[in-house]
Scaffold this motif. Structure first.
Motif, short mmCIF file in Angstrom:
data_model
loop_
_atom_site.label_atom_id
_atom_site.label_comp_id
_atom_site.label_asym_id
_atom_site.label_seq_id
_atom_site.Cartn_x
_atom_site.Cartn_y
_atom_site.Cartn_z
N GLU A 18 4.43 5.84 -5.29
CA GLU A 18 4.51 5.95 -6.75
C GLU A 18 3.60 7.06 -7.26
O GLU A 18 3.99 7.87 -8.12
CB GLU A 18 4.12 4.61 -7.38
CG GLU A 18 4.26 4.58 -8.89
CD GLU A 18 3.91 3.22 -9.48
OE1 GLU A 18 3.78 3.13 -10.73
OE2 GLU A 18 3.75 2.26 -8.72
N THR A 19 2.39 7.14 -6.71
CA THR A 19 1.46 8.20 -7.08
C THR A 19 2.02 9.57 -6.70
O THR A 19 1.93 10.55 -7.47
CB THR A 19 0.11 7.99 -6.38
OG1 THR A 19 -0.45 6.74 -6.79
CG2 THR A 19 -0.87 9.11 -6.72
N ARG A 73 2.46 1.87 -3.43
CA ARG A 73 1.52 2.42 -4.41
C ARG A 73 1.33 3.92 -4.19
O ARG A 73 1.31 4.71 -5.15
CB ARG A 73 0.16 1.70 -4.30
CG ARG A 73 0.15 0.29 -4.83
CD ARG A 73 -1.28 -0.20 -5.05
NE ARG A 73 -2.05 -0.22 -3.81
CZ ARG A 73 -2.11 -1.26 -2.99
NH1 ARG A 73 -1.44 -2.37 -3.28
NH2 ARG A 73 -2.84 -1.22 -1.90
N ARG A 89 0.84 -1.21 0.00
CA ARG A 89 0.00 0.00 0.00
C ARG A 89 0.87 1.26 0.00
O ARG A 89 0.61 2.21 -0.74
CB ARG A 89 -0.92 -0.03 1.23
CG ARG A 89 -1.94 1.09 1.25
CD ARG A 89 -2.83 0.98 2.49
NE ARG A 89 -3.55 -0.28 2.51
CZ ARG A 89 -3.40 -1.24 3.42
NH1 ARG A 89 -2.54 -1.07 4.41
NH2 ARG A 89 -4.12 -2.34 3.36
#
Length: 422
Positions: free
Chosen positions: A367-368, A364, A361
Motif C-alpha cells: 500500500e505504501t 502494508r 506486513r
C-alpha cells in the motif's frame, strides 16, 4: 524404547557381498535394514567425516545398486525403503527420479500396501522439493483410495500429514489444520511417538498464524514435552525456531537470538532437512536485522536465500525468504526493488496466499509503495518481478562475499545494488 542398532563400523568393515553367494539377498536385506534403522536412530550421524565420505558411501552404493534393479525384493520391506539411500549420496531433497522408479516397481511386484507406502514416501518428498508439487494431488487421491482398501492407520497418518504439508504450502490453513489433527490422532493410536511432536508443533504454528498466540505457546510447550520424552531432536529444533518467530513478532530480539542459537544447537544433534536449514538462516537474518539494522539483515538474508537455492528447497520456502528480503528492502526505502521481489515471490507461490503475519506486513508495504510509485509504476515493477528467476532475484541483493562484518561487528554493512538492481 529406542531401537538398538549394531555399531556401524562393524558393518562398514564387512567385505562386499558376492552377488552369486546363496545368501546374497539376505545380506542385502540385512544391510538395507541396518541403513534404515541407523538413519532413523541417528547411529550413522556420528561417524567421522572421512568414514562417511568413503566407506559409508561405498556401503550405501552397494545396497542401492542391488535394489535399484527392481524386482520383488525392492517391492517389500526392508527393500521398499531403498530410495532413501539416495539421501546418503546426494546433496538434495529432490530424488524424484529414484522415487518414480520405486513406484513403478511397487506397482509391478507389490500389493496395495506396498504401493501406498512408496506413494506416501513420494508425496512427502515432492512437497519438500522444487517443482510446484507437480503430481501430488493425483498421488494423494490414489493414496486415499488405497488407505480405504488397506486399512493401515500408520499409512493413513502419513497421508494425512502429507495432505497437511501440501495445504500449508498452498496457504489453505483450515485444510491443513484438519489434516494435522487427523494425523495426530492416528499417530497416538499406533504409537508413532517420534512423529507426534512435529504434528503438535505444526498445529501450534497454525494457531500462531491464526492470531491465537496463547494456544500457540501452549502447543509448543506440549510439543517440547513430547519431544523430550521421546528424544526427537529434530522436532525440538523446529519448536525452538517457531518460538524464535514468535519472539520476533513480540519485538524481543534478545530472546529470539537465544532461541535461534538453541535451534541451531539442537539441529546439530539430529538430521534436519534442507528446508529447516533455510528457515533457520531466515530467522537468523531477521534477528540480525532487529539487532543491527536492515542493511546487515539483508546481507544475511541474501546468504540464506542462496543456501535455499543451492539446497533445492521447495518454492514455498524460497518465496518466504524473498518476501523477507523485500521487507528489509522496504525498511531501507528501496520500494521499487521491494515491489519487484514481492512480484517474484508471488510467482514462486503460484498464486497461493501468504501466511499471517507476513501477509499483513506485505500488504502494508505494498500500500505504501502504490502511494509512492503510483498505480502504473507499482504495476510495472511488480510485473518485472514476476518475470525474475530466483537467480535473477539474487542479483537484486547484496553479495555476502565482501561482508567485512564477519570479523568486525562495528563495521558498516555493505550496501545493496543500485536502484536498477544491475
Amino acid at each position: 524404547m529406542p531401537v538398538a542398532v549394531p555399531a556401524p563400523d562393524a558393518y562398514l568393515a564387512a567385505p562386499d557381498a558376492d552377488a552369486d553367494h546363496p545368501l546374497h539377498t539376505q545380506r542385502m536385506n540385512l544391510r538395507m535394514l541396518h541403513l534404515f534403522l541407523g538413519a532413523e536412530s541417528g547411529a550413522l550421524d556420528h561417524l567421522p567425516n572421512g568414514l562417511r565420505d568413503e566407506r559409508l558411501r561405498r556401503y550405501v552404493s552397494l545396497v542401492q545398486a542391488h535394489f535399484a534393479g527392481g524386482g520383488p525384493d525392492a517391492a517389500r520391506m526392508p527393500g521398499l525403503a531403498w530410495p532413501f539411500t539416495a539421501y546418503f549420496l546426494r546433496d538434495t531433497m529432490d530424488i524424484r527420479d529414484v522415487m518414480d522408479v520405486a513406484v513403478a516397481n511397487a506397482r509391478a511386484y507389490g500389493g496395495d500396501w506396498e504401493v501406498a507406502v512408496i506413494l506416501m514416501f513420494r508425496t512427502h518428498m515432492v512437497v519438500d522439493s522444487p517443482g510446484g508439487m507437480a503430481g501430488v494431488d493425483d498421488d494423494l487421491a490414489e493414496l486415499r483410495a488405497l488407505c480405504r482398501r488397506v486399512g493401515d492407520r500408520w499409512v493413513r497418518a502419513q497421508v494425512s500429514s502429507a495432505v497437511g504439508e501440501a495445504a500449508m504450502g498452498r496457504g489453505r490453513f483450515e485444510e491443513a489444520k484438519a489434516a494435522y489433527e487427523e494425523a495426530l490422532a492416528l499417530a497416538y493410536e499406533v504409537g508413532a511417538h517420534t512423529e507426534t511432536p512435529f504434528l503438535i508443533a505444526r498445529l501450534a504454528e497454525l494457531a500462531f498464524r491464526a492470531g491465537d498466540r496463547e494456544s500457540a505457546i501452549a502447543g509448543l510447550a506440549e510439543a517440547t514435552e513430547a519431544s523430550d520424552r521421546h528424544g526427537v531432536a529434530d522436532a525440538h529444533a523446529f519448536i525452538q525456531l517457531l518460538r524464535a518467530h514468535i519472539a520476533l513478532e513480540d519485538g524481543d530480539a534478545a530472546h529470539a537470538r537465544a532461541l535461534c542459537e538453541q535451534a541451531r544447537e539442537e539441529s546439530g544433534r539430529g538430521t534436519p532437512p534442507p528446508q529447516f536449514r533455510a528457515a533457520l538462516g531466515a530467522v537468523d537474518a531477521l534477528v540480525t536485522a532487529a539487532e543491527c539494522g536492515p542493511e546487515r539483515g539483508l546481507v544475511a538474508m541474501a546468504g540464506a536465500l542462496r543456501e535455499a537455492v543451492e539446497l533445492r528447497c521447495a518454492e514455498v520456502v524460497t518465496a518466504a525468504l524473498v518476501d523477507f528480503a523485500a521487507t528489509l528492502l522496504a525498511e531501507l526505502g528501496e520500494l521499487p526493488r521491494a515491489v519487484r521481489l514481492f512480484g517474484a515471490a508471488d510467482r514462486l507461490r503460484g498464486g497461493h496466499p501468504r501466511p499471517m503475519p507476513e501477509r499483513a506486513r506485505t500488504e502494508r508495504i505494498q500500500e505504501t509503495a502504490r502511494a509512492a510509485l503510483g498505480a502504473e509504476g507499482y504495476a510495472d515493477e511488480h510485473a518485472r518481478g514476476e518475470s525474475l528467476t530466483v537467480d535473477e532475484v539474487l542479483t537484486e541483493l547484496p553479495s555476502p562475499a565482501p561482508d567485512p562484518t564477519a570479523s568486525d561487528p562495528t563495521a558498516p554493512a555493505p550496501t545493496a545494488p543500485g536502484p536498477t538492481g544491475r
